[in-house]
Write a protein that holds these residues in place. Structure first.
Motif, PDB file in Angstrom:
ATOM      1  N   GLU A   7     -44.850 -11.482  32.915  1.00 62.81           N
ATOM      2  CA  GLU A   7     -45.399 -11.227  34.250  1.00 62.81           C
ATOM      3  C   GLU A   7     -45.687  -9.743  34.452  1.00 62.81           C
ATOM      4  OE1 GLU A   7     -46.709 -11.819  38.188  1.00 62.81           O
ATOM      5  OE2 GLU A   7     -46.427 -13.231  36.556  1.00 62.81           O
ATOM      6  N   LEU A   8     -44.780  -8.891  34.017  1.00 65.07           N
ATOM      7  CA  LEU A   8     -44.983  -7.449  34.151  1.00 65.07           C
ATOM      8  C   LEU A   8     -46.201  -6.994  33.353  1.00 65.07           C
ATOM      9  CD1 LEU A   8     -44.145  -4.701  35.194  1.00 65.07           C
ATOM     10  CD2 LEU A   8     -42.480  -4.568  33.329  1.00 65.07           C
ATOM     11  N   ILE A   9     -46.338  -7.496  32.148  1.00 64.17           N
ATOM     12  CA  ILE A   9     -47.496  -7.158  31.316  1.00 64.17           C
ATOM     13  C   ILE A   9     -48.782  -7.599  32.011  1.00 64.17           C
ATOM     14  CG2 ILE A   9     -48.677  -7.742  29.161  1.00 64.17           C
ATOM     15  CD1 ILE A   9     -45.834  -7.773  27.865  1.00 64.17           C
ATOM     16  N   ALA A  10     -48.786  -8.793  32.557  1.00 62.46           N
ATOM     17  CA  ALA A  10     -49.965  -9.293  33.265  1.00 62.46           C
ATOM     18  C   ALA A  10     -50.289  -8.441  34.485  1.00 62.46           C
ATOM     19  CB  ALA A  10     -49.748 -10.750  33.672  1.00 62.46           C
ATOM     20  N   ARG A  11     -49.268  -8.061  35.220  1.00 65.08           N
ATOM     21  CA  ARG A  11     -49.488  -7.233  36.418  1.00 65.08           C
ATOM     22  C   ARG A  11     -50.026  -5.854  36.052  1.00 65.08           C
ATOM     23  NH1 ARG A  11     -47.096  -8.556  41.448  1.00 65.08           N
ATOM     24  NH2 ARG A  11     -46.117 -10.606  41.404  1.00 65.08           N
ATOM     25  N   LEU A  12     -49.471  -5.258  35.022  1.00 64.50           N
ATOM     26  CA  LEU A  12     -49.970  -3.944  34.588  1.00 64.50           C
ATOM     27  C   LEU A  12     -51.423  -4.041  34.128  1.00 64.50           C
ATOM     28  CD1 LEU A  12     -46.850  -2.537  32.733  1.00 64.50           C
ATOM     29  CD2 LEU A  12     -47.946  -1.522  34.740  1.00 64.50           C
ATOM     30  N   GLY A  13     -51.729  -5.076  33.365  1.00 68.26           N
ATOM     31  CA  GLY A  13     -53.105  -5.266  32.920  1.00 68.26           C
ATOM     32  C   GLY A  13     -54.062  -5.457  34.089  1.00 68.26           C
ATOM     33  N   THR A  14     -53.627  -6.237  35.062  1.00 67.13           N
ATOM     34  CA  THR A  14     -54.448  -6.458  36.251  1.00 67.13           C
ATOM     35  C   THR A  14     -54.667  -5.151  37.005  1.00 67.13           C
ATOM     36  OG1 THR A  14     -53.691  -8.730  36.469  1.00 67.13           O
ATOM     37  CG2 THR A  14     -54.585  -7.695  38.450  1.00 67.13           C
ATOM     38  N   ARG A  15     -53.620  -4.373  37.162  1.00 71.60           N
ATOM     39  CA  ARG A  15     -53.741  -3.096  37.892  1.00 71.60           C
ATOM     40  C   ARG A  15     -54.668  -2.142  37.154  1.00 71.60           C
ATOM     41  NH1 ARG A  15     -55.000  -0.923  42.010  1.00 71.60           N
ATOM     42  NH2 ARG A  15     -54.112   1.087  42.472  1.00 71.60           N
ATOM     43  N   ILE A  16     -54.567  -2.095  35.840  1.00 74.78           N
ATOM     44  CA  ILE A  16     -55.464  -1.250  35.054  1.00 74.78           C
ATOM     45  C   ILE A  16     -56.911  -1.673  35.310  1.00 74.78           C
ATOM     46  CG2 ILE A  16     -56.242  -0.727  32.705  1.00 74.78           C
ATOM     47  CD1 ILE A  16     -53.206  -0.839  31.910  1.00 74.78           C
ATOM     48  N   GLY A  17     -57.166  -2.966  35.278  1.00 80.66           N
ATOM     49  CA  GLY A  17     -58.514  -3.466  35.545  1.00 80.66           C
ATOM     50  C   GLY A  17     -59.003  -3.124  36.941  1.00 80.66           C
ATOM     51  N   MET A  18     -58.128  -3.196  37.925  1.00 79.96           N
ATOM     52  CA  MET A  18     -58.491  -2.858  39.291  1.00 79.96           C
ATOM     53  C   MET A  18     -58.868  -1.386  39.417  1.00 79.96           C
ATOM     54  SD  MET A  18     -55.578  -5.115  41.252  1.00 79.96           S
ATOM     55  CE  MET A  18     -55.843  -4.369  42.850  1.00 79.96           C
ATOM     56  N   ILE A  19     -58.102  -0.530  38.770  1.00 83.89           N
ATOM     57  CA  ILE A  19     -58.412   0.897  38.806  1.00 83.89           C
ATOM     58  C   ILE A  19     -59.764   1.156  38.159  1.00 83.89           C
ATOM     59  CG2 ILE A  19     -57.743   3.180  37.944  1.00 83.89           C
ATOM     60  CD1 ILE A  19     -54.794   2.214  38.222  1.00 83.89           C
ATOM     61  N   MET A  20     -60.006   0.517  37.027  1.00 81.51           N
ATOM     62  CA  MET A  20     -61.292   0.683  36.349  1.00 81.51           C
ATOM     63  C   MET A  20     -62.448   0.251  37.253  1.00 81.51           C
ATOM     64  SD  MET A  20     -60.503  -0.603  32.519  1.00 81.51           S
ATOM     65  CE  MET A  20     -59.669   0.413  31.328  1.00 81.51           C
ATOM     66  N   GLU A  21     -62.280  -0.870  37.943  1.00 84.90           N
ATOM     67  CA  GLU A  21     -63.314  -1.319  38.871  1.00 84.90           C
ATOM     68  C   GLU A  21     -63.540  -0.302  39.982  1.00 84.90           C
ATOM     69  OE1 GLU A  21     -62.157  -5.120  40.391  1.00 84.90           O
ATOM     70  OE2 GLU A  21     -62.952  -6.202  38.663  1.00 84.90           O
ATOM     71  N   ASP A  22     -62.446   0.251  40.499  1.00 86.29           N
ATOM     72  CA  ASP A  22     -62.544   1.202  41.607  1.00 86.29           C
ATOM     73  C   ASP A  22     -63.302   2.468  41.231  1.00 86.29           C
ATOM     74  OD1 ASP A  22     -61.109  -0.563  43.172  1.00 86.29           O
ATOM     75  OD2 ASP A  22     -59.218   0.541  43.015  1.00 86.29           O
ATOM     76  N   VAL A  23     -63.128   2.933  40.008  1.00 90.25           N
ATOM     77  CA  VAL A  23     -63.757   4.200  39.619  1.00 90.25           C
ATOM     78  C   VAL A  23     -65.014   4.029  38.778  1.00 90.25           C
ATOM     79  CG1 VAL A  23     -61.613   5.513  39.822  1.00 90.25           C
ATOM     80  CG2 VAL A  23     -62.283   4.567  37.596  1.00 90.25           C
ATOM     81  N   GLY A  24     -65.341   2.798  38.424  1.00 84.72           N
ATOM     82  CA  GLY A  24     -66.524   2.559  37.604  1.00 84.72           C
ATOM     83  C   GLY A  24     -67.797   3.081  38.239  1.00 84.72           C
ATOM     84  N   GLU A  25     -67.976   2.795  39.514  1.00 84.94           N
ATOM     85  CA  GLU A  25     -69.177   3.254  40.210  1.00 84.94           C
ATOM     86  C   GLU A  25     -69.210   4.778  40.295  1.00 84.94           C
ATOM     87  OE1 GLU A  25     -71.611   2.723  44.389  1.00 84.94           O
ATOM     88  OE2 GLU A  25     -69.923   1.397  43.979  1.00 84.94           O
ATOM     89  N   ILE A  26     -68.054   5.377  40.492  1.00 80.94           N
ATOM     90  CA  ILE A  26     -67.988   6.849  40.529  1.00 80.94           C
ATOM     91  C   ILE A  26     -68.481   7.414  39.209  1.00 80.94           C
ATOM     92  CG2 ILE A  26     -66.430   8.844  40.642  1.00 80.94           C
ATOM     93  CD1 ILE A  26     -64.635   7.122  42.506  1.00 80.94           C
ATOM     94  N   ALA A  27     -68.001   6.860  38.113  1.00 82.55           N
ATOM     95  CA  ALA A  27     -68.386   7.358  36.793  1.00 82.55           C
ATOM     96  C   ALA A  27     -69.885   7.200  36.548  1.00 82.55           C
ATOM     97  CB  ALA A  27     -67.598   6.627  35.710  1.00 82.55           C
ATOM     98  N   LEU A  28     -70.457   6.113  37.047  1.00 80.63           N
ATOM     99  CA  LEU A  28     -71.863   5.833  36.809  1.00 80.63           C
ATOM    100  C   LEU A  28     -72.809   6.644  37.689  1.00 80.63           C
ATOM    101  CD1 LEU A  28     -71.642   1.964  36.411  1.00 80.63           C
ATOM    102  CD2 LEU A  28     -72.007   3.656  34.591  1.00 80.63           C
ATOM    103  N   THR A  29     -72.279   7.259  38.731  1.00 77.19           N
ATOM    104  CA  THR A  29     -73.138   7.997  39.662  1.00 77.19           C
ATOM    105  C   THR A  29     -72.881   9.499  39.660  1.00 77.19           C
ATOM    106  OG1 THR A  29     -71.612   7.553  41.501  1.00 77.19           O
ATOM    107  CG2 THR A  29     -73.424   5.991  41.172  1.00 77.19           C
ATOM    108  N   LEU A  30     -72.240  10.002  38.637  1.00 74.67           N
ATOM    109  CA  LEU A  30     -71.955  11.441  38.580  1.00 74.67           C
ATOM    110  C   LEU A  30     -73.223  12.297  38.529  1.00 74.67           C
ATOM    111  CD1 LEU A  30     -68.976  11.575  36.068  1.00 74.67           C
ATOM    112  CD2 LEU A  30     -68.914  12.189  38.482  1.00 74.67           C
ATOM    113  N   GLY A  31     -74.204  11.862  37.774  1.00 77.12           N
ATOM    114  CA  GLY A  31     -75.399  12.662  37.542  1.00 77.12           C
ATOM    115  C   GLY A  31     -76.090  13.162  38.792  1.00 77.12           C
TER     116      GLY A  31
END
Length: 64
Positions: A7-31
């Motif tokens: 369960e802990l592994i699943a939660r950590l993986g989910t949180r990592i994915g959520m963070i990536m989603e949150d900052v993905g647009e930021i990374a793509l719009t830096l230019g």
């Protein structure tokens, strides 16, 4: 591996994915950002990367 560890592994993986989603647009719009906005965005990416790195380290420790 017990259920709590799984369960802990699943939660950590989910949180990592959520963070990536949150900052993905930021990374793509830096230019096209204004320089001052870019500094803020880069700081947000750095904070996210640090958090992800810590969680990956925790996963390595847990999953050994």
């Amino acid at each position: 591996m017990d259920d709590d560890t799984t369960e802990l592994i699943a939660r950590l993986g989910t949180r990592i994915g959520m963070i990536m989603e949150d900052v993905g647009e930021i990374a793509l719009t830096l230019g096209p950002m204004k320089p001052a906005d870019r500094v803020v965005a880069i700081n947000a990416l750095d904070k996210a990367a640090t958090a992800i790195s810590a969680m990956v380290a925790a996963l390595r420790t847990i999953d050994g």
